[in-house]
Scaffold this active site. Structure first.
Site, PDB file in Angstrom:
ATOM      1  N   PRO A  56       0.833  -1.219   0.013  1.00  0.00           N
ATOM      2  CG  PRO A  56      -0.690  -1.528   1.657  1.00  0.00           C
ATOM      3  CD  PRO A  56       0.482  -2.129   1.339  1.00  0.00           C
ATOM      4  CD  GLU A  57       3.795   2.633  -4.066  1.00  0.00           C
ATOM      5  OE1 GLU A  57       3.895   4.019  -4.613  1.00  0.00           O
ATOM      6  OE2 GLU A  57       4.516   1.549  -4.559  1.00  0.00           O
TER       7      GLU A  57
END
Ligand SMILES: [Zn+2]
Length: 290
Positions: A2-3
């Site tokens: 997850p960015e």
């Protein structure tokens, strides 16, 4: 992994589905999740509290509590924040379960076990975020910001962009895509970038993150939103994880390399290692020769 776009997608789900809910009970199912000062203190500060607001800082998801404290989640590599129902209660890799007062449950699950959850006071939170760079969508992230902050550095551009002190929320997928779109080789020294390249890079970082949000994130294997759904941005990537495939820019081949210890995907034609020639001065020299 997850960015910013993935965390932003989860955040919007949290705001829509669980903001205002009360955490009637909670259980730590993997002691590693809470870190210091341990799960007992963690649970005490969480139980009986209502979630009054939710926001994001870089890759951190922050749930504000009515006590003034904040629950800060870092999903790291493979963390999933899931609402049960509609998601069916997972049976494996559970790290934390929140029992909402209305009967629903919010679970943190992570088969890589790197997910972290901590409760911070307002002051602790401020200290925690003090070193983070600007948000890419904030007005502080101007076209001049990157050249002013890292433009003199002789380090490679990609690791500098991954450093959360430079700009918050950018990770391995979106940095490769942004560097490709800007036509910049990830191994280039930051100090070698020309003004036009900084401008393209700034534009590419913002537009790629926006596209990631629009497609509700990138799912290769583990990423899910709050309701367990996959993102679709993986279908729009131009170089990341596309080794041997055709470059959409020039028809050449995407190659994989390692930059700053990270798997990196580039088109060496569209992103030459020597960069653009500074036509300003060299053009003038050539004119003199003529
Ligand atoms: Zn190319």
């Amino acid at each position: 992994m997850p960015e910013l776009p993935e965390v932003e997608t989860i955040l919007r789900d949290v705001q829509r589905y669980i903001a205002g809910a009360e955490v009637a009970g909670a259980e730590v199912l993997d002691e590693r999740i809470a870190g210091h000062p341990g799960s007992e203190v963690f649970l005490k500060r969480l139980t009986g509290r209502s979630i009054t607001e939710a926001w994001r800082r870089g890759k951190h998801l922050v749930l504000g509590l009515d006590s003034g404290d904040s629950l800060v989640l870092q999903l790291k590599i493979g963390g999933q924040l899931l609402l049960v129902p509609p998601v069916e209660m997972p049976t494996t890799d559970l790290m934390l379960r929140l029992d909402l007062e209305d009967g629903r449950k919010v679970v943190l699950r992570d088969e890589t076990s790197y997910t972290r959850a901590q409760v911070f006071t307002a002051q602790e939170l401020e200290e925690r975020f003090a070193n983070l760079g600007p948000e890419p969508f904030d007005k502080a992230f101007t076209v001049d910001y990157l050249p002013e902050s890292i433009g003199k550095r002789r380090a490679q551009i990609k690791p500098l962009l991954l450093d959360q002190r430079t700009v918050a929320g950018v990770g391995n997928i979106y940095v490769d895509e942004a560097l490709f779109e800007a036509g910049i080789n990830p191994r280039r020294k930051a100090s070698s970038l020309l003004r036009a390249e900084w401008e393209r890079l700034h534009r590419a970082i913002v537009s790629n993150l926006e596209a990631g949000i629009e497609h509700r994130g990138t799912t290769f294997s583990l990423y899910r939103d709050l309701l367990g759904r996959k993102g679709t941005h993986q279908d729009h990537l131009k170089v990341f994880l596309r080794t041997g495939k055709e470059c959409p820019g020039c028809g050449g081949v995407v190659v994989k390399m390692t930059v700053g210890g990270r798997a990196t995907f580039v088109c060496e034609t569209c992103q030459p290692e020597e960069g653009e020639k500074d036509t300003g001065s060299e053009g003038a020299e050539q004119l003199e020769l003529l």
